[in-house]
Design an enzyme around this catalytic site. Structure first.
Site, short mmCIF file in Angstrom:
data_model
loop_
_atom_site.label_atom_id
_atom_site.label_comp_id
_atom_site.label_asym_id
_atom_site.label_seq_id
_atom_site.Cartn_x
_atom_site.Cartn_y
_atom_site.Cartn_z
N ASN A 30 0.56 -1.22 0.29
CA ASN A 30 -0.12 0.18 0.04
C ASN A 30 0.96 1.29 -0.03
O ASN A 30 1.88 1.45 0.85
CB ASN A 30 -1.24 -0.04 1.46
CG ASN A 30 -1.97 1.25 1.52
OD1 ASN A 30 -1.72 2.24 0.21
ND2 ASN A 30 -2.41 1.33 2.53
N LYS B 127 0.21 4.40 -0.30
CA LYS B 127 -0.87 5.53 0.74
C LYS B 127 -0.38 6.44 -0.43
O LYS B 127 -0.08 6.53 -1.84
CB LYS B 127 -0.13 5.69 1.69
CG LYS B 127 -0.22 4.76 2.38
CD LYS B 127 -0.13 4.67 4.19
CE LYS B 127 0.16 2.89 4.93
NZ LYS B 127 -0.01 3.15 6.46
N HIS C 218 -9.52 0.95 5.28
CA HIS C 218 -7.99 1.30 5.70
C HIS C 218 -8.05 2.27 6.98
O HIS C 218 -9.26 3.09 6.78
CB HIS C 218 -7.12 1.71 5.14
CG HIS C 218 -6.15 1.91 5.18
ND1 HIS C 218 -4.77 2.83 6.43
CD2 HIS C 218 -4.81 0.93 4.77
CE1 HIS C 218 -3.62 2.61 7.00
NE2 HIS C 218 -3.80 1.47 5.77
N GLU D 239 -6.72 4.76 8.09
CA GLU D 239 -6.68 5.95 8.48
C GLU D 239 -7.86 6.56 7.00
O GLU D 239 -7.80 8.11 7.73
CB GLU D 239 -5.79 6.17 7.17
CG GLU D 239 -4.03 5.98 7.48
CD GLU D 239 -2.52 6.18 6.48
OE1 GLU D 239 -2.62 5.68 5.37
OE2 GLU D 239 -1.69 4.92 7.75
N GLU E 216 -5.49 -5.10 10.39
CA GLU E 216 -4.00 -3.85 10.84
C GLU E 216 -4.10 -3.30 11.92
O GLU E 216 -5.14 -2.34 12.12
CB GLU E 216 -3.92 -2.94 9.60
CG GLU E 216 -3.79 -3.10 8.08
CD GLU E 216 -3.42 -2.78 7.74
OE1 GLU E 216 -2.04 -2.53 7.12
OE2 GLU E 216 -3.93 -1.54 7.13
N GLY F 262 2.43 2.33 10.87
CA GLY F 262 4.31 3.30 10.33
C GLY F 262 4.65 4.19 11.95
O GLY F 262 4.98 4.72 12.42
N SER G 256 4.01 -2.28 10.29
CA SER G 256 5.30 -2.00 9.89
C SER G 256 5.90 -3.61 10.34
O SER G 256 7.37 -4.20 10.33
CB SER G 256 5.37 -1.92 12.08
OG SER G 256 5.12 -0.52 11.94
P1 13P Z 1 3.09 1.09 7.67
O1 13P Z 1 3.66 -0.66 6.91
O2 13P Z 1 3.96 1.93 7.37
O3 13P Z 1 3.36 0.22 9.42
O4 13P Z 1 1.72 0.58 6.92
C1 13P Z 1 0.96 -0.76 6.81
C2 13P Z 1 -0.11 -0.45 6.83
O5 13P Z 1 -1.23 0.14 6.82
C3 13P Z 1 -0.62 -0.84 5.55
O6 13P Z 1 -2.09 -1.00 4.81
#
Ligand code: 13P
Length: 251
Positions: free
Chosen positions: A9, A11, A96, A98, A168, A174, A214
């Site tokens: 992803n 982002k 997601h 976010e 997740e 992150g 992560s």
């Molecule tokens: P990170 O791997 O940066 O923690 O992000 C995970 C994520 O949100 C994938 O959709």
């Protein structure tokens, strides 16, 4: 035996030239050894069409990161399932954290998006996961259960079989704080049991459940060796071809 899936992803990262470089490097890496894993990339909207052309004749599949649940109309700034299909997407990430937290998407909205994706023949990667506060107050299972049952409300078993679930934990996204393999396995097992209750043992056994939060080359092998973890949804580490490739080749 469920196939391992490694999805990246991106982002809100990479303009067109950055996308071309990253895809070319991933393609080169994969062309040397090949892989039996399913590899999915989710670049930003503006790179989808170019990405589709670049991954033609490779094993890499294309995903979008979001979509609207309506087909067309006065929804300034939004993108429909049909538009994603016409740009070459096979998959779409929905729900997601976010989107849930920054853009206030509710379980109800995510349910509408899942239904729209399925009726448009896009394969959803349906994300769920608890916050740190919810975990610390012992609510992980109840939150995951609510997100799953509301998200899948009214979705038939045959449609459900097209969905990839991504667990997740929000506190691991992150932050560099990965769930331990045992913590992740415990929730994945809980999710699989839930799917058995909602649908059937057969659907639960077939269901692909990814872990995200992560994931890095140095923790992916152990996470992905857990019984109920079928792959990874990678954020930060998918933005460098070498770390994304290392994760792909760690299973
Ligand atoms: P990170 O791997 O940066 O923690 O992000 C995970 C994520 O949100 C994938 O959709």
């Amino acid at each position: 035996m469920r196939r391992k899936v490694i999805a990246g992803n991106w982002k809100m990262n990479n303009d067109l030239s950055g996308s071309i470089s990253l895809i070319s490097a991933i393609k080169n890496g994969l062309s040397e050894k090949g892989t039996d894993n399913l590899v999915i990339i989710a670049p930003p909207y503006t790179s989808l069409e170019t990405a589709c052309a670049l991954i033609k004749d490779t094993e890499i599949k294309l995903s979008a990161q979001n979509m609207h649940f309506e087909e067309s109309g006065a929804f300034t700034g939004e993108i429909s399932a049909g538009m994603l299909k016409s740009a070459g997407c096979e998959y779409v990430i929905l729900g997601h954290s976010e989107r849930r937290t920054i853009f206030s998407e509710t379980d109800e909205i995510i349910n509408k998006k899942l239904k729209k994706a399925l009726s448009s023949e896009l394969l959803p990667i349906f994300c769920i996961g608890e916050t740190l506060e919810e975990r610390e107050s012992g609510k992980t299972n109840s939150i995951v259960e609510r997100q799953i049952s509301s998200g899948l409300d009214g979705i038939s078993e045959s449609d459900f079989n097209k969905i990839i679930i991504a667990y997740e934990p929000v506190w691991a996204i992150g932050t560099g704080k990965t769930a331990t393999p045992d913590q992740a396995q415990e929730v994945h097992k809980f999710i699989r049991n839930l799917i058995e209750k909602i649908y059937s043992k057969n659907s639960a056994e077939k269901c692909i459940i990814l872990y995200g939060g992560s994931v890095k080359p140095d923790n992916s092998a152990e996470l992905l060796s857990q019984n109920d973890i079928d792959g990874a949804l990678v954020g930060g580490a998918c933005l460098k071809s070498y770390s994304f490739l290392e994760i792909i080749y760690s299973v």
